[in-house]
Design an enzyme around this catalytic site. Structure first.
Site, PDB file in Angstrom:
ATOM      1  N   ASP A 102       0.791  -1.221   0.000  1.00  0.00           N
ATOM      2  CA  ASP A 102       0.000   0.000   0.000  1.00  0.00           C
ATOM      3  C   ASP A 102       0.828   1.277   0.000  1.00  0.00           C
ATOM      4  O   ASP A 102       1.936   1.328   0.533  1.00  0.00           O
ATOM      5  CB  ASP A 102      -0.967   0.019   1.187  1.00  0.00           C
ATOM      6  CG  ASP A 102      -0.283  -0.232   2.529  1.00  0.00           C
ATOM      7  OD1 ASP A 102       0.700  -0.999   2.560  1.00  0.00           O
ATOM      8  OD2 ASP A 102      -0.735   0.336   3.541  1.00  0.00           O
ATOM      9  N   GLU A 118      -0.636  -2.303   5.168  1.00  0.00           N
ATOM     10  CA  GLU A 118       0.291  -2.261   6.305  1.00  0.00           C
ATOM     11  C   GLU A 118       0.143  -0.947   7.058  1.00  0.00           C
ATOM     12  O   GLU A 118       0.301  -0.893   8.273  1.00  0.00           O
ATOM     13  CB  GLU A 118       1.733  -2.438   5.823  1.00  0.00           C
ATOM     14  CG  GLU A 118       2.753  -2.631   6.932  1.00  0.00           C
ATOM     15  CD  GLU A 118       3.183  -1.342   7.627  1.00  0.00           C
ATOM     16  OE1 GLU A 118       3.433  -1.376   8.844  1.00  0.00           O
ATOM     17  OE2 GLU A 118       3.255  -0.301   6.947  1.00  0.00           O
TER      18      GLU A 118
END
Length: 453
Positions: free
Chosen positions: A107, A173
């Site tokens: 991400d 994350e």
């Protein structure tokens, strides 16, 4: 720190015959190193593509599709949609052995890129109700590209692997969107460490303020546990010209903010633990001559042990509640537990340090101080022994103070360290497999729990 013996030396000390194994390991390492070097341009190209097209947590649709396509082309068993958008692939080696997991996070962040790279992100999105740019401002694009390279290297030596490799490409994350689950915790909940059961897990993180060619690690507590808190102070609204007619939540909040600063300076045993209590936002009021009814603040907590975590949580509640009461106000305190301590299993760390020394060179492997940053890799380490280390991504000769830190608009990574990242993960995997196949020390390894021991 006590020096660990090399893998071959450790095997010899344990009475295992190693003359043939050492030659095989050396040949395999040389083949993997050569393959990694040959993939450098490919990995750089992947990284630049991901950098130019970042996606926020649980929305990594294009990223996941590209990863899955690559892994499928390598002939692996691939699952998609794990933990929302995660991708998991299995590479079964030609020989029996342990299951080693390798993880990369996918991400990006709601940060507007300021640099002038040819592959600069121009992506715009909405985050928490605000329009913002989207950027890989923490290096996750690098992690994905490196692990894709590792997958290709290891697929090329599949028949010589003593075990199975599980490649985990993880979403979110940095945290899932409000109201959603995500990240490592959700992937574990959906069984990523099972079927087959993972014996050990490795992960790396690029670092923009560590010189290319350098690897850093720390045994035990490496990155902090992270929690968040919210405090709402309820007073009594009144005219700003007659403050004695009400209860001022703003003045009360100011006293709470100052009181929270004493937790680290006066309550935490700083010789044993570090801790951080930060107020990140404070909101109240709408007009200059109205004392409002409420004020609210939010912040972050960083600790390195369960004991310190419990202490800080308790003191936040006590300080806010009692200061508010002394002012005639009321405090509502909410504390949300986030990621546990990123804890490198000491035995696994001690066992694998010689591998990193061999790959990077002894002078290029350094022990790093504990970081008050946090990583949800820690959730995997609660379940199985795990080792998390840092890869240099700063151009050689650059002063640390001149390199933009992570999560900033000027964040930049030098691509010269990608091959070292690939070699490190490949060699950690095969060396661990070699240890396991000979029964050296592996049985002593245990999942760390939340620890910070």
């Amino acid at each position: 720190m006590k020096k660990s013996p090399s893998i071959i030396a450790a095997l010899a000390l344990s009475g295992v015959v190693v003359y043939s194994a050492s030659a095989q390991v050396g040949t395999l390492n040389a083949r993997m190193d050569k393959a990694a070097e040959g993939l450098e341009k490919k990995v750089v190209t992947w990284r630049r593509d991901f950098h130019q097209h970042p996606e926020l947590g649980n929305r990594e649709f294009q990223t996941a599709a590209k990863v899955a396509s690559h892994l499928q082309a390598l002939g692996m068993e691939v699952k998609t949609g794990v933990g929302k958008t995660g991708v998991v692939a299995l590479l079964k080696g030609g020989k029996p052995g342990p299951v080693v997991a390798l993880r990369a996070d996918m991400d990006g962040l709601p940060v507007t890129e300021r640099g002038e790279l040819a592959f600069k992100s121009e992506v715009r999105t909405e985050y928490n109700g605000q329009q913002t740019g989207t950027m890989h401002a923490c290096g996750h694009d690098t992690h994905v590209a490196i692990l894709m390279g590792v997958a290709e290297v290891m697929a090329s030596v599949k028949n010589d692997l003593r075990g199975t490799v599980k490649f985990i490409f993880q979403p979110a994350e940095e945290g899932a969107p409000a109201g959603e689950e995500g990240g490592a915790k959700l992937m574990i909940k959906e069984g990523v460490l099972e079927n087959p059961k993972v014996d050990a897990i490795f992960g790396l993180h690029i670092n923009s303020q560590t010189e290319v060619g350098t690897l850093k690690y720390r045994p035990g507590a490496t990155m902090a546990a992270v929690d968040t808190y919210a405090i709402k102070i309820k007073g009594k609204q009144t005219h700003g010209a007659a403050p004695w007619s009400g209860v001022d939540p703003i003045v009360t909040s100011a006293q709470v903010v100052m009181g929270l600063q004493t937790i680290v300076s006066r309550n935490v045993t700083l010789t044993d633990n570090a801790a951080v209590v930060t107020v990140g936002a404070l909101h109240s009021g709408i007009r200059q001559n109205i004392i409002p009814e409420e004020a609210s603040m939010i912040g972050t907590i960083r600790t390195f042990s369960p004991e310190a975590q419990q202490l800080v949580h308790r003191r936040i509640s006590e300080i806010a509640t009692n200061i508010a009461e002394s002012a005639g106000a009321k405090a509502d305190v909410t504390i949300n537990v986030g990621c546990p301590v990123t804890y490198n299993d000491p035995k696994l760390t001690d066992q694998m340090v010689p591998t990193l020394e061999a790959v990077a060179g002894k002078n290029n492997l350094k022990i790093t101080p504990a970081s008050t940053g946090a990583e949800d890799f820690s959730f995997y380490q609660e379940k199985v022994p795990g080792f998390f280390f840092f890869l240099g991504g700063m151009k050689k000769g650059t002063k640390v103070e001149d390199a933009a830190p992570h999560h900033t608009p000027d964040f930049h990574i030098d691509e010269g360290g990608f091959v070292l990242g690939m070699k490190s993960l490949c060699r950690l995997t095969t060396d661990y497999m070699e240890f396991a196949s000979k029964g050296v020390a592996v049985k002593e390894l245990t999942a760390s729990g939340t620890s910070g021991k």
